[in-house]
Design a protein around this motif. Structure first.
Motif, mmCIF file in Angstrom:
data_model
loop_
_atom_site.group_PDB
_atom_site.id
_atom_site.type_symbol
_atom_site.label_atom_id
_atom_site.label_comp_id
_atom_site.label_asym_id
_atom_site.label_seq_id
_atom_site.Cartn_x
_atom_site.Cartn_y
_atom_site.Cartn_z
ATOM 1 N N ARG A 188 16.612 -46.285 -25.484
ATOM 2 C CA ARG A 188 16.283 -45.829 -25.848
ATOM 3 C C ARG A 188 16.918 -44.898 -25.916
ATOM 4 O O ARG A 188 18.051 -44.130 -24.808
ATOM 5 C CB ARG A 188 14.547 -45.651 -25.902
ATOM 6 C CG ARG A 188 14.736 -44.658 -24.073
ATOM 7 C CD ARG A 188 13.109 -44.679 -24.094
ATOM 8 N NE ARG A 188 13.083 -44.115 -22.907
ATOM 9 C CZ ARG A 188 11.533 -43.735 -22.346
ATOM 10 N NH1 ARG A 188 10.693 -44.654 -23.383
ATOM 11 N NH2 ARG A 188 11.435 -43.953 -20.780
ATOM 12 N N THR A 193 10.873 -41.294 -27.187
ATOM 13 C CA THR A 193 9.628 -42.173 -25.908
ATOM 14 C C THR A 193 9.800 -43.896 -26.680
ATOM 15 O O THR A 193 9.622 -44.130 -25.124
ATOM 16 C CB THR A 193 8.540 -41.399 -26.439
ATOM 17 O OG1 THR A 193 8.079 -41.406 -27.628
ATOM 18 C CG2 THR A 193 8.856 -39.791 -26.551
ATOM 19 N N LYS A 194 10.159 -43.958 -27.720
ATOM 20 C CA LYS A 194 9.946 -45.523 -28.179
ATOM 21 C C LYS A 194 11.146 -45.573 -27.621
ATOM 22 O O LYS A 194 12.200 -46.102 -28.141
ATOM 23 C CB LYS A 194 9.409 -45.224 -29.554
ATOM 24 C CG LYS A 194 9.148 -47.179 -29.867
ATOM 25 C CD LYS A 194 9.025 -46.689 -31.231
ATOM 26 C CE LYS A 194 8.749 -48.326 -31.722
ATOM 27 N NZ LYS A 194 8.348 -49.170 -33.363
ATOM 28 N N TRP A 195 11.073 -47.385 -27.028
ATOM 29 C CA TRP A 195 12.227 -48.326 -26.292
ATOM 30 C C TRP A 195 12.317 -48.894 -28.114
ATOM 31 O O TRP A 195 10.972 -49.157 -28.371
ATOM 32 C CB TRP A 195 11.376 -49.246 -25.362
ATOM 33 C CG TRP A 195 11.757 -47.934 -24.086
ATOM 34 C CD1 TRP A 195 11.007 -47.958 -23.725
ATOM 35 C CD2 TRP A 195 12.517 -48.557 -22.981
ATOM 36 N NE1 TRP A 195 10.968 -47.251 -22.226
ATOM 37 C CE2 TRP A 195 12.213 -47.666 -22.064
ATOM 38 C CE3 TRP A 195 13.944 -48.475 -23.322
ATOM 39 C CZ2 TRP A 195 12.811 -47.131 -20.658
ATOM 40 C CZ3 TRP A 195 14.992 -48.072 -21.788
ATOM 41 C CH2 TRP A 195 14.021 -47.318 -21.182
ATOM 42 N N LEU A 287 6.206 -54.363 -26.679
ATOM 43 C CA LEU A 287 6.563 -52.899 -26.289
ATOM 44 C C LEU A 287 4.635 -52.834 -25.640
ATOM 45 O O LEU A 287 4.756 -51.986 -24.963
ATOM 46 C CB LEU A 287 7.021 -52.054 -27.739
ATOM 47 C CG LEU A 287 7.896 -52.306 -27.392
ATOM 48 C CD1 LEU A 287 9.257 -51.437 -29.259
ATOM 49 C CD2 LEU A 287 9.319 -51.715 -26.650
ATOM 50 N N ASN A 292 5.410 -48.522 -21.215
ATOM 51 C CA ASN A 292 5.780 -47.771 -21.825
ATOM 52 C C ASN A 292 6.802 -47.400 -20.533
ATOM 53 O O ASN A 292 7.944 -46.656 -20.745
ATOM 54 C CB ASN A 292 6.214 -46.540 -22.273
ATOM 55 C CG ASN A 292 7.607 -45.448 -22.563
ATOM 56 O OD1 ASN A 292 7.863 -46.381 -23.736
ATOM 57 N ND2 ASN A 292 6.871 -44.452 -23.207
#
Length: 292
Positions: A188, A193-195, A287, A292
């Motif tokens: 990322r 914040t998001k993979w 995910l 996270n």
């Protein structure tokens, strides 16, 4: 899909261990001396292929690496700093790969990041071909100069297969999650914040121990082209070939995965003990399962 995600969530609902036994392997690189790491070259008798290495001098609060003309591919080896990990793991690192004067490393095949390697007992003294087994995710430049990528690569008995996908320059976070026979590679951009799932590896691996850590490699246009002689290449260092690749590592953090899988190999291959082995699993479900 909602049912599948809910099922994965149930598998992760086991009570957390009071203290994660892998967190002690983490390193914020805030000190003045590099400790607790094994260098691949020193451990196995290979020549030093780092043009530069320092802690906090070139980049304050970061590990700094500059490789000579080297590569992790097929039977070739390159700089690798690792820690030994038993069983499943979730390792993340904040890294930056660049040139001496810009955001993108010079030349081609100039990348750095995370690797998980299966120890094979091979040293410079008893080296044998077709014995390398590892997975990695790196960032930098691949076959096209000036284009930033992530590279994911899997090597089985020294046969390497890879994927290159565009990715932003600057600081990024890379992640490898091992869950039984499954390895997920993620990345990322810094501040997001998001993979992003960059690759999925599936391989039966009965040995629980892996060497997990940081790699850096680059190539030079000055190097002579010709048939690849891995033993000769591994035993030599071209210190005169021009290279322009730098890897900075702000931190690396180890933990156990959120998802617990069955240690039984039959449960692994049938999928009953490891739902992550389902090739149809969506990125959303992955995910949700690994967190996270």
């Amino acid at each position: 899909m909602r049912i599948l995600i809910a099922s994965l969530a149930l598998l992760t609902a086991a009570p957390a261990v009071a203290q994660d036994d892998l967190t002690a392997l983490s390193d914020e690189f805030n000190g003045t001396e590099l400790s607790g790491w094994t260098r691949f070259d020193q451990a196995y008798g290979w020549p030093d292929k780092l043009k530069a290495i320092d802690l906090g001098k070139t980049t304050p609060g970061a590990l700094h690496l500059e490789p000579y003309d080297v590569a992790w591919v097929r039977d070739l080896n390159a700089p690798f700093l690792f820690k030994e990990v038993q069983g499943d793991f979730d390792v993340r690192a904040r890294v930056r790969v660049k040139s001496a004067n810009g955001d993108i490393p010079g030349g081609t095949w100039s990348l750095g990041g995370l690797m998980a390697r299966v120890p094979n007992g091979s040293t410079a003294a008893n080296w044998r071909p077709r014995a390398e087994n590892w997975h990695f995710i790196t960032t930098g430049v691949g076959q096209a100069a000036g284009q930033q990528m992530t590279e994911t690569k899997s090597t089985f008995n020294s046969y390497s297969s890879l994927k290159l996908r565009p990715f932003p320059t600057g600081w990024v976070e890379l992640r490898l999650v091992r869950m039984g026979m499954v390895m997920i590679a993620l990345a990322r951009p810094d501040g997001e914040t998001k993979w992003q799932v960059r690759d999925r590896f599936y391989r039966m691996e009965f040995r629980p121990q892996m060497q997990v850590g940081l790699i850096a490699y680059t190539t030079s246009d000055d190097s002579a082209k010709g048939p690849e002689n891995p033993e000769g290449i591994n035993r030599s260092v071209n210190t005169t070939a021009r290279v322009d690749m730098q890897l900075d590592v702000d931190w690396i953090r180890f933990s156990r995965p959120k998802l617990k899988t069955s240690p039984d190999w039959v449960q692994q291959v049938t999928g009953a003990g490891n739902p992550m082995a389902d090739p149809n699993l969506s990125e959303e479900a992955i995910l949700a399962a690994i967190g996270n």
